[in-house]
Design a protein around this motif. Structure first.
Motif, mmCIF file in Angstrom:
data_model
loop_
_atom_site.group_PDB
_atom_site.id
_atom_site.type_symbol
_atom_site.label_atom_id
_atom_site.label_comp_id
_atom_site.label_asym_id
_atom_site.label_seq_id
_atom_site.Cartn_x
_atom_site.Cartn_y
_atom_site.Cartn_z
ATOM 1 N N LEU A 161 0.640 -1.216 -0.054
ATOM 2 C CA LEU A 161 -0.115 -0.080 -0.046
ATOM 3 C C LEU A 161 0.675 1.360 0.324
ATOM 4 O O LEU A 161 1.463 1.632 0.746
ATOM 5 C CB LEU A 161 -0.536 -0.127 0.964
ATOM 6 C CG LEU A 161 -1.878 1.459 1.374
ATOM 7 C CD1 LEU A 161 -3.070 1.286 0.202
ATOM 8 C CD2 LEU A 161 -2.664 0.922 2.736
ATOM 9 N N ASP A 162 0.763 2.529 -1.269
ATOM 10 C CA ASP A 162 1.511 3.140 -1.432
ATOM 11 C C ASP A 162 0.522 4.556 -0.486
ATOM 12 O O ASP A 162 0.083 4.205 -1.237
ATOM 13 C CB ASP A 162 1.866 3.569 -2.312
ATOM 14 C CG ASP A 162 3.040 2.470 -3.272
ATOM 15 O OD1 ASP A 162 3.851 2.053 -2.221
ATOM 16 O OD2 ASP A 162 2.575 1.662 -4.277
ATOM 17 N N LEU A 163 1.352 4.839 0.550
ATOM 18 C CA LEU A 163 0.426 6.130 0.781
ATOM 19 C C LEU A 163 1.511 7.433 0.887
ATOM 20 O O LEU A 163 2.407 7.796 0.531
ATOM 21 C CB LEU A 163 0.860 5.713 2.497
ATOM 22 C CG LEU A 163 -0.510 4.535 3.143
ATOM 23 C CD1 LEU A 163 0.441 4.451 4.246
ATOM 24 C CD2 LEU A 163 -1.602 4.689 2.835
ATOM 25 N N PRO A 164 0.178 8.820 0.290
ATOM 26 C CA PRO A 164 0.876 9.797 0.739
ATOM 27 C C PRO A 164 1.172 10.617 2.332
ATOM 28 O O PRO A 164 0.652 10.598 3.209
ATOM 29 C CB PRO A 164 -0.668 10.522 -0.071
ATOM 30 C CG PRO A 164 -1.443 9.550 0.779
ATOM 31 C CD PRO A 164 -0.827 8.270 0.389
ATOM 32 N N GLU A 165 1.688 11.617 1.522
ATOM 33 C CA GLU A 165 2.434 11.915 2.897
ATOM 34 C C GLU A 165 1.017 12.686 4.062
ATOM 35 O O GLU A 165 1.811 12.812 5.009
ATOM 36 C CB GLU A 165 3.224 13.094 2.712
ATOM 37 C CG GLU A 165 4.687 12.786 1.947
ATOM 38 C CD GLU A 165 5.274 13.745 1.319
ATOM 39 O OE1 GLU A 165 5.416 15.641 2.105
ATOM 40 O OE2 GLU A 165 6.517 14.491 1.359
ATOM 41 N N SER A 166 0.100 12.986 3.494
ATOM 42 C CA SER A 166 -0.796 13.631 4.356
ATOM 43 C C SER A 166 -2.373 12.207 3.991
ATOM 44 O O SER A 166 -1.804 11.637 3.446
ATOM 45 C CB SER A 166 -2.049 14.865 4.115
ATOM 46 O OG SER A 166 -1.791 14.247 2.332
ATOM 47 N N ARG A 178 -7.371 10.813 0.367
ATOM 48 C CA ARG A 178 -8.404 11.682 0.130
ATOM 49 C C ARG A 178 -9.139 10.636 -0.639
ATOM 50 O O ARG A 178 -10.738 10.257 -1.004
ATOM 51 C CB ARG A 178 -8.271 12.779 -1.111
ATOM 52 C CG ARG A 178 -7.759 12.795 -2.364
ATOM 53 C CD ARG A 178 -7.531 12.939 -3.285
ATOM 54 N NE ARG A 178 -9.614 13.326 -3.863
ATOM 55 C CZ ARG A 178 -9.558 14.766 -4.751
ATOM 56 N NH1 ARG A 178 -9.129 15.361 -5.603
ATOM 57 N NH2 ARG A 178 -10.797 14.793 -5.080
ATOM 58 N N ALA A 179 -8.500 9.055 -1.318
ATOM 59 C CA ALA A 179 -9.557 8.440 -1.830
ATOM 60 C C ALA A 179 -8.191 7.476 -2.041
ATOM 61 O O ALA A 179 -7.280 7.181 -1.456
ATOM 62 C CB ALA A 179 -9.573 8.135 -3.510
ATOM 63 N N PHE A 185 -0.851 12.996 -5.405
ATOM 64 C CA PHE A 185 -2.213 13.476 -5.227
ATOM 65 C C PHE A 185 -3.647 13.680 -4.624
ATOM 66 O O PHE A 185 -4.399 13.648 -4.549
ATOM 67 C CB PHE A 185 -3.117 13.348 -6.929
ATOM 68 C CG PHE A 185 -2.432 13.514 -8.226
ATOM 69 C CD1 PHE A 185 -3.215 14.802 -9.316
ATOM 70 C CD2 PHE A 185 -1.039 13.154 -9.155
ATOM 71 C CE1 PHE A 185 -2.274 16.062 -9.881
ATOM 72 C CE2 PHE A 185 -0.763 14.240 -10.106
ATOM 73 C CZ PHE A 185 -1.401 15.432 -10.311
ATOM 74 N N GLY A 186 -2.475 12.468 -3.507
ATOM 75 C CA GLY A 186 -3.149 12.626 -2.120
ATOM 76 C C GLY A 186 -3.982 11.420 -2.185
ATOM 77 O O GLY A 186 -4.794 10.407 -1.695
#
Length: 406
Positions: A20-25, A28-29, A56-57
């Motif tokens: 699972l690759d996650l954004p820094e924050s 959003r989806a 892109f979150g």
């Protein structure tokens, strides 16, 4: 981007390797990425597209189908229907552990799989295909040299992309009865078709067939100059950027945070919901604090819980920063903490000898292929996290009262 590795149970009841690759924050989806035939979750195109989507979150789950990559099971026992079931199992795992995927992305035969699986994932709002065949049976041309043997003997060893795979007759039988055109027509989600005009593996006419079969809303993006595997980094990033921009219209709206004064203060005030309930405001974030029962109603963490949370978060972040700088294979960090009050004479290495002292137990679990020296060093680094140092240093707290309001 950060990544978390784990396993979930696939359609054949065997563990499937996932990342699972996650954004820094906060995401959003969540999106689910299905890779190409006989590929794996770590193929270059998948990794690059996932990385770009996180910018892109959007969090991206990619996994190895049964019998491929790090997943269990025998590839020879799989077929297109089991691949579709693996996609659904991955979506179920996301829903249970994080949040259901609202975006499905498939590359090559993985694109055909997400088109077939979309109606079984009710939360899906958008589906994107990259170099996908209009009919799963398109892959049969890769088996032409062995098809007669498979039909006669029931199975054959087939060399694909330099690797040997066992293909059984059930694969041929299953792929021949897929009603893909009907599935595309009844997709029930927005569709983006991306295809390279010069694709030599899956001809661009497949994109036209998918696009014609689908109902609106639908879009097409030509990946001009790209190859089937998007092996050029610029092509993969372009595809991901276009995908994320398009998907933003259909994914849940990203809340716009209220502007907060950048004064650096944490503000705590009574919330009036219970005798000791508090509202804690930290910039754009709001928490609730309370005393546990029977003193309070346990509507939020206690003050000591919040203290431990700060130490635990600081510890985990510090270890991640250090491991990333050293490029060590640290996959995941878990920190467990507990606060208690003990008699000073029960602490052999404490300077205080009378009364009680505060004791914090911290247990750190490090996942990853780390050697003994790396693990030892990381435990040493844990003591250097800023909050840990603050708790061990002299702290001066100044207290003033705001002037009474007129």
């Amino acid at each position: 981007m950060t990544s978390e590795k784990f396993e979930f149970t696939g359609s054949h009841g065997v563990p499937l390797a996932a990342r699972l690759d996650l954004p820094e924050s906060r995401p959003r989806a969540y999106a689910l990425f299905a890779h190409c035939f006989t590929c794996g979750k770590d193929v270059v195109a998948a990794a690059r597209i996932a990385r770009a989507l996180t910018d892109f979150g959007i969090a991206v789950l990619r996994f190895d189908f049964t019998g491929l990559g790090g997943s269990g099971g025998d590839f020879g026992n799989t077929d297109f229907s089991s691949n579709v079931a693996d996609v659904v199992a991955a979506a179920d795992h996301l829903r249970e552990r994080f949040a259901a995927p609202t975006l499905l992305v498939g590359h090559s035969l993985g694109g055909a799989a997400v088109l077939a699986a979309a109606h079984r994932v009710p939360e899906v709002r958008a589906v994107a295909t990259i170099g996908a065949p209009a009919d799963p049976a398109h892959v049969l041309h890769l088996l032409e040299g062995s098809r007669a043997e498979i039909e006669q003997r029931g199975e054959a060893e087939v060399v694909l992309a330099g690797r040997s795979f066992r293909i059984r007759k059930q694969f041929l039988d299953d792929i021949a009865v897929q009603s893909q055109a009907e599935r595309i027509a009844q997709l029930g989600a927005a569709l983006l078709v991306m295809h390279a005009p010069g694709d030599k593996i899956v001809g661009v006419d497949n994109a036209r067939q998918i696009f014609d079969a689908a109902r609106h809303p639908k879009s097409f993006v030509a990946l001009d100059g790209a190859d089937h595997l998007l092996s050029d980094r610029n092509d993969a990033v372009f595809a991901a950027t276009m995908l994320a921009t398009w998907a933003a219209r259909y994914l849940p709206e990203q809340p716009v945070p209220e502007e907060q004064p950048g004064d650096g203060f944490v503000v705590v005030s009574e919330n009036g919901e219970s005798r000791y309930g508090q509202q804690v405001t930290l910039g754009r974030h709001t928490l609730t604090a309370d005393e546990p029962r029977p003193v309070g109603v346990d509507s939020g963490p206690s003050p000591y819980d919040l203290l431990l949370a700060g130490l635990g978060a600081c510890t985990s972040m510090t270890l991640r920063m250090y491991a990333r700088r050293k490029q060590w294979p640290l996959d995941h960090v878990t920190v467990k903490l507990r606060h208690s009050r003990v008699h000073a004479d029960d602490c052999a290495d404490c300077e205080t000898r009378d009364g009680h002292i505060d004791r914090i137990e911290r247990v750190i679990h490090l996942d990853g292929n780390l050697d003994a020296d790396q693990r030892r060093r990381l435990l040493e680094i844990a003591d250097k996290c800023p909050v840990h140092r603050t708790l061990h240093s002299e702290v001066k707290i100044t207290t003033t009262e705001t002037p009474p309001s007129e």
